[in-house]
Design a protein around this motif. Structure first.
Motif, short mmCIF file in Angstrom:
data_model
loop_
_atom_site.label_atom_id
_atom_site.label_comp_id
_atom_site.label_asym_id
_atom_site.label_seq_id
_atom_site.Cartn_x
_atom_site.Cartn_y
_atom_site.Cartn_z
N ALA A 343 0.83 -1.20 0.00
CA ALA A 343 0.00 0.00 0.00
C ALA A 343 0.87 1.26 0.00
O ALA A 343 0.59 2.22 -0.72
CB ALA A 343 -0.93 -0.01 1.20
N ARG A 344 1.94 1.25 0.78
CA ARG A 344 2.83 2.41 0.83
C ARG A 344 3.45 2.68 -0.53
O ARG A 344 3.51 3.83 -0.99
CB ARG A 344 3.91 2.19 1.90
CG ARG A 344 4.96 3.30 1.97
CD ARG A 344 5.62 3.39 3.33
NE ARG A 344 6.33 2.19 3.69
CZ ARG A 344 7.66 2.05 3.62
NH1 ARG A 344 8.41 3.05 3.17
NH2 ARG A 344 8.24 0.93 4.00
N ALA A 345 3.93 1.63 -1.19
CA ALA A 345 4.55 1.80 -2.51
C ALA A 345 3.55 2.31 -3.54
O ALA A 345 3.86 3.18 -4.36
CB ALA A 345 5.17 0.48 -2.97
N LEU A 346 2.33 1.77 -3.51
CA LEU A 346 1.31 2.20 -4.47
C LEU A 346 0.90 3.65 -4.23
O LEU A 346 0.68 4.41 -5.18
CB LEU A 346 0.09 1.27 -4.38
CG LEU A 346 0.31 -0.18 -4.83
CD1 LEU A 346 -0.91 -1.02 -4.53
CD2 LEU A 346 0.65 -0.25 -6.31
N LYS A 347 0.79 4.04 -2.97
CA LYS A 347 0.43 5.43 -2.66
C LYS A 347 1.52 6.38 -3.13
O LYS A 347 1.22 7.44 -3.70
CB LYS A 347 0.18 5.58 -1.17
CG LYS A 347 -1.12 4.90 -0.70
CD LYS A 347 -1.29 4.98 0.81
CE LYS A 347 -2.58 4.29 1.24
NZ LYS A 347 -2.77 4.31 2.72
#
Length: 361
Positions: A343-347
Motif C-alpha cells: 500500500a505504501r509503494a502504491l500510494k
C-alpha cells in the motif's frame, strides 16, 4: 530443438537461428536469449517468409506472429527485476498453482506468490477447493498484474449465437480444478445452462484444437492482458470463429457471487474478428501478487516499488507485464486487505485506490 550450451550465449543462438532459416521450415519457435540483440536475426526469419513465434522470453520485434508466456514467466520476471533493482533477494519455486500457493502461505512455507482473484474469495470463505477458511493475514494483496478474459468460442455458422444455444452441445473446458474452469462453471450455472452442457476437459491448446477439428461445439478462450495464446491465433487463422457475449445480467450476478470474478469487454483492438464498436463482454479471472502478513513491511514495499518502477524492464522479459499499471488495483478484491508495504509503494506512485483497505489500519 536446438539450444546454445549456455542460456545467455546470444551469439550462438543467432547462429542456430540462421541454421534453422537455411532449412526453410514453415515456422520457428524461439525462446530469445536477448530482447534487443535477437531482433536482426528475427527479421531475417520473417524476411524469409517463415512464421516466427516467441515463447517464455520475447524480442522487441513486432514482426513475430505472437508471444506465448506463462504466469511462471511473469513471476520469474518480477523476481529478476526485484533482485536487480532493490536490496532484497528473491527466488521462485514451482507449485501446482494458485490454490497450493495460498495453502503454502498459510502454513508459512512460502512468504509470497500469486493467486487468482477467484481463489482469494474462495479461500477467505473456505469454499472448495479449500478445506478450511484461510485468514486474510495469510494472503494480503500487493498488486494485480494480469486480467484473463475467458470468452466462449464457437465456429461461425454452428447455430450457437448465445449462451442459451449451448444447451445440448459439447464444450471444451480447461483442466479440472483450474481457476478458469471454476469461473466458467459459475458463469454457465448463472446463465441457466450448466446442467445441459456436455463438458469435456482438455489442456488449453488441446481445447482449441478440439474446436478447430470439430470434436467439440465450443471452447473457452483466454486473453491475458488482451493477448491471446498461439493456439487461439492459429484457430482464428484456420476457422471462422464466433465469440459469444456474456449477458450483462449474468456478468453482474457472477461478480455478486464471487467478487473475484469480473466481466470486461473484449474489443476489436484485442481481437480483429470482433467488429469495431461491438465488444464481447467476457468473464474475467485475474492474477494478484500476495504476501503473508508476517513478511516485513519494508520487504514488501521494496518488492512492489521495484516492480512498478521498472515496468519497461519487466516488459522486455514478457510483454504480458507491459500494461502492469493498468492492473495494479483494478483487478484486486475489496474483501482482502493490502499488505502495508505494498500500500505504501502504491500510494507513493500515485496508484492507490481508496476502495481498498490496508491490513492493520
Amino acid at each position: 530443438v536446438t539450444a546454445p550450451p549456455m542460456e545467455k550465449d546470444v551469439d550462438r543462438q543467432i547462429e542456430l537461428v540462421r541454421e534453422a532459416i537455411a532449412k526453410h521450415p514453415d515456422a520457428i519457435i524461439l525462446a530469445a536469449s536477448d530482447y534487443e540483440r535477437m531482433v536482426p536475426v528475427c527479421k531475417e526469419v520473417t524476411d524469409a517468409g517463415i512464421l516466427l513465434v516467441t515463447v517464455d522470453s520475447d524480442v522487441n520485434y513486432d514482426g513475430r506472429r505472437c508471444f506465448v508466456g506463462t504466469d511462471n514467466v511473469a513471476i520469474e520476471a518480477m523476481s529478476s527485476v526485484v533482485n536487480r533493482n532493490s536490496d532484497i533477494k528473491t527466488s521462485t519455486v514451482t507449485t501446482t498453482g494458485a490454490v497450493e500457493i495460498i495453502n503454502l502461505l498459510d502454513s508459512r512455507e512460502l512468504e509470497g506468490g500469486y493467486t487468482g482473484s477467484i481463489n482469494l474469495v474462495q479461500a477467505l470463505r473456505g469454499e472448495e477447493p479449500f478445506q478450511k477458511e484461510i485468514p486474510a493475514s495469510s494472503m494480503l494483496q500487493a498488486f494485480g498484474f494480469v486480467s484473463w478474459r475467458l470468452p466462449v468460442l464457437t465456429v461461425a455458422g454452428s447455430g450457437i449465437e448465445s449462451y442459451e444455444d449451448l444447451r445440448g452441445k459439447k464444450m471444451a473446458f480447461p483442466d479440472v480444478g483450474s481457476a478458469s474452469t471454476e469461473v466458467l462453471k459459475i458463469v454457465l450455472r448463472e446463465a441457466g445452462v450448466l446442467d445441459d452442457v456436455n463438458i469435456e476437459y482438455f489442456t488449453w491448446s488441446d481445447g482449441f484444437s478440439a474446436l478447430k477439428d470439430g470434436r467439440v461445439d465450443a471452447c473457452v478462450g483466454t486473453w491475458g492482458n488482451g493477448v491471446p495464446p498461439a493456439g487461439i491465433i492459429e484457430l482464428l487463422t484456420v476457422r471462422d470463429i464466433n465469440i459469444l457475449s456474456l449477458p450483462p445480467e449474468v456478468g453482474a450476478k457472477i461478480h455478486e457471487i464471487n467478487p473475484g470474478i469480473m466481466a470486461q469487454d473484449l474489443t476489436h483492438a484485442e481481437c480483429n474478428i470482433i467488429p469495431e464498436g461491438d465488444p464481447r463482454l467476457s468473464p474475467v479471472n485475474a492474477g494478484v501478487m500476495i504476501f503473508h502478513a508476517d513478511v516485513p513491511e519494508e520487504s514488501v514495499y521494496e518488492f512492489t516499488r521495484a516492480c512498478i518502477s521498472n515496468i519497461e524492464e519487466l516488459g522486455k522479459i514478457t510483454q504480458d507485464l507491459k500494461p502492469l499499471k493498468d492492473y495494479v488495483t483494478s483487478v484486486c478484491v475489496e474483501d482482502v486487505p493490502f499488505h502495508p508495504g505494498a500500500a505504501r509503494a502504491l500510494k507513493e506512485a500515485g496508484l492507490w485506490d481508496d476502495r481498498f483497505t490496508v491490513y492493520g489500519e
